[in-house]
Design an enzyme around this catalytic site. Sequence first.
Site, mmCIF file in Angstrom:
data_model
loop_
_atom_site.group_PDB
_atom_site.id
_atom_site.type_symbol
_atom_site.label_atom_id
_atom_site.label_comp_id
_atom_site.label_asym_id
_atom_site.label_seq_id
_atom_site.Cartn_x
_atom_site.Cartn_y
_atom_site.Cartn_z
ATOM 1 N N HIS A 255 -6.381 -7.612 -2.585
ATOM 2 C CA HIS A 255 -5.204 -6.754 -2.722
ATOM 3 C C HIS A 255 -5.595 -5.408 -3.369
ATOM 4 O O HIS A 255 -5.327 -4.339 -2.818
ATOM 5 C CB HIS A 255 -4.156 -7.474 -3.573
ATOM 6 N N GLU A 256 -6.242 -5.495 -4.505
ATOM 7 C CA GLU A 256 -6.597 -4.256 -5.208
ATOM 8 C C GLU A 256 -7.644 -3.476 -4.404
ATOM 9 O O GLU A 256 -7.653 -2.244 -4.427
ATOM 10 C CB GLU A 256 -7.105 -4.554 -6.630
ATOM 11 N N GLU B 250 1.200 -0.092 -0.930
ATOM 12 C CA GLU B 250 1.293 -1.552 -0.822
ATOM 13 C C GLU B 250 0.964 -2.030 0.589
ATOM 14 O O GLU B 250 0.503 -3.143 0.779
ATOM 15 C CB GLU B 250 2.677 -2.041 -1.247
ATOM 16 N N HIS C 190 -5.866 -1.153 -2.141
ATOM 17 C CA HIS C 190 -5.438 0.062 -2.857
ATOM 18 C C HIS C 190 -6.617 1.015 -3.061
ATOM 19 O O HIS C 190 -6.512 2.221 -2.860
ATOM 20 C CB HIS C 190 -4.884 -0.304 -4.241
#
Lengths: 501, 501
Positions: free
Chosen positions: B265-266, B295, B269
């Site tokens: 997830h990170e 997101e 980003h």
Amino acid sequence: MSIENTIAEFKKYTDKFVALNMACGMFSWDMATGAPKGGNRARAVIMSVLAGEAFSLSISDEMKGYIDELEAHASELDEITSVMLKYCKKAYHSYRSIPVAEFMAYSELTSNSQNIWEEAKENNDFSFFKETLDKIIKYGIKFIGYRGYKVHPYNCLLDDYEEGLTVEQLDVFFSKMKQTIVPLLKRIQTEGKKPDTSFTTRYVSKEKQQKISELLLRKVGFDYNRGMLKESAHPFTMNFTRDDVRITTHYRENMFLSSFFSVLHEYGHSLYEQSKRDDIAGTMLDSGVSMGIHESQSRFFENIIGRSLEFWQNIYDELMEILGDDFRDITPEMFCSAVNVAEPSLIRTEADELTYSLHIMIRYEIEKMLISGEYNIDELPVLWNKKYEEYLGITPGSDAEGILQDVHWSGGMIGYFPSYSLGNAYAAQIYSFMQKDLDVLGLVRKGDFGPIKDWLKEKIHQYGSLKTPDEIITAISGEKLNADYYVKYLEDKYTKVYGLN
Amino acid sequence: MSIENTIAEFKKYTDKFVALNMACGMFSWDMATGAPKGGNRARAVIMSVLAGEAFSLSISDEMKGYIDELEAHASELDEITSVMLKYCKKAYHSYRSIPVAEFMAYSELTSNSQNIWEEAKENNDFSFFKETLDKIIKYGIKFIGYRGYKVHPYNCLLDDYEEGLTVEQLDVFFSKMKQTIVPLLKRIQTEGKKPDTSFTTRYVSKEKQQKISELLLRKVGFDYNRGMLKESAHPFTMNFTRDDVRITTHYRENMFLSSFFSVLHEYGHSLYEQSKRDDIAGTMLDSGVSMGIHESQSRFFENIIGRSLEFWQNIYDELMEILGDDFRDITPEMFCSAVNVAEPSLIRTEADELTYSLHIMIRYEIEKMLISGEYNIDELPVLWNKKYEEYLGITPGSDAEGILQDVHWSGGMIGYFPSYSLGNAYAAQIYSFMQKDLDVLGLVRKGDFGPIKDWLKEKIHQYGSLKTPDEIITAISGEKLNADYYVKYLEDKYTKVYGLN
């Protein structure tokens, strides 16, 4: 506006450059403790913008307004405001003639140059760093031109780190040092019984050294709630506020004493910063008053405590639990003798107490030349090596262990080195008077550091930048800095260590 | 002054608040990754001063001057300057009516409140946090009062995270979600064949999980030269500049998938932030354009890639080398089924893709009430629990797994949650069109992420904040955000995972 309001507004205004300086410090801390290298260039720009803002605030018309208004009411000011005013006035007059754009370009240069220096040192190649260094020196000279100076341009920089310090004083100081150290070193080398140091290069794993760091900090009582220990290439202390003071060390697996003494050294700095009075915490006075006084605190813990037999006796059992069988043959006495050996060496940070000042003298003499513009950048390594040959009788085999060894110049810190020697001298003078009140080494033997720390807090630490170095040392000893205490300390110590008579 | 000079001066001016915002970010990063707790209070003051300075710059007369001057020459501006002007104008009009002192007090409050929230969560006691939360909400309401809003006060905050987003749109969006998710969830629970998830709670040491993090980041090609991975209580991404983007994760030894998906997830980003064009790097456009688009990138890597069978097939052998015999009985297919299970749960960050939007809906409804002032602070935990009962059919057993679970409100981030759902929807829409150009899962199976990353860079990442979310998604898909893609994605996926027909 009433004077109370002016004072309140003035303090709010100074909060801004406190915050901006902290922010620069935070970026420095971050860079030294593992920031991604790819961001270095952009980070240097950010730091230069922040430094530029702080700089602009210190020379603004608004600042001038506060200075004038507060000076007009000088008699009505409380002590803290008076001292803040003194510093602001000094900065204003010192910096207002430097163009902001030049200051920012300089700030960006010194942010970037640390990495360039690191790479040059890693590659053992001065030529990689020399252009950068040349630019830094030329900025230094240019800024002194803007700022003005008395007698010698180097005085301008000395004053940045130790208020009022001059070439004249330092010439006397170092000449006294030289007169003591050179013959004493000669006696040691010809008549003395050299302690065994062979075991100090035995392998100690990084993990074990980390445990030793923890042991040392537990012994002296480091406040982890308001500080931390990390690793960096070059050990240092970073104080943000009284309640956030960070230290670093480095680990070399065949030189465990390097980290051992770095930790004690940086602890001394951190204790000073962590022990300030409530009413100056968070203000612009919330940091040690001068580099000389600061170094006195670090050297006190590193040398006076850390190299005493009593300290080694106290930590011996716990240290042995970590070091294990590899050092089972070494007694506390043997450790203590080994860490007090004195002999010419190449690296300042690893130098013993006796020869340390010679390393500083070399830098002092070179810096005086640099700042006078009397240098040829290509010949600096040779000049450096010649001075080592002259004062210490040994010659660096490479740039990395010669001209490139110290971080200071890459950060623009020219004029800083002498404060290390002052620190040693202050420490000896302070120690001499502490002994009148406390059985210092008796306490160390018991591991009871409380009374020592309380004494330092009462006499020195609590004030932060509130009292001048002169005020502090005079209140303790009844006189200003006097190198005789240090000379006597060295003579006593080395006569004993080397069995001279 | 010529327009070229005005543009240059304007950019220099914006560099200042870029630098100040970075500095605040640096303090936040530092606090989240191990800063000494004792310094928290003083650090909050410093951060409030820095944030106050940035705030003052954004609403100053000087800024107004730049805005007026640049607007008068709108047709002569390059694209980057035009977009910078747009943001500065928006900030100016949005914030100029908030008194600086109130903004700084609010900033200090939110710096301190994170620690208060953490303590409340640790002690599982909402009462410890409620006063702080109440203050934050009241500041939110007050600031909206200063700033003004259209139709619903909550719109003012939504717009901060996703330009132009309104309650009206979100009501439609969530109602569509609800109509899909609730019956689908019911079908799954009654007709579906639930995958085995029992092995996902097997013990995996932190050391092994750290190796898994490294494996994942090596697979997708994280640029460590311009970023780093650290630990923090709550995983997050911090972008300083394009060339310094940092991510964190946390390790739970009986829930190794938590870190597994946090890292992916990170990473999503960080890839966005690391892939921007040269000409916007370091400027105020050097960050992702909206939380929704952001997101979409994190959820794309976490869910669309990370939960695909092809990904698990690709990493399986190397993963098994780390997990060892404890997981020898688990096939890639079993992993993939387990990570795609859908069932009501209490913790948003651990929720599956299907029920995730229900968690967001609950927060959305509560935030609307908070910002309308229609709340009783003491009853918030009960309200929260009731909504979980209503939408998910389960009730939190404690504040820690109820109202206290998210960090956002403690940082003043009200209006942020909906962007998570938008992100999922954007991701599905983007993925649908990426598949027209690339055999996405075929590439994932081969571990060849280059073409996928290039595609994202070309269509999205390179622009930073230069293009609006609408411009980006329209250029990709020929239409604005449309929840239908997401609905179809969920229906296809869960019909397959649960063997429905």
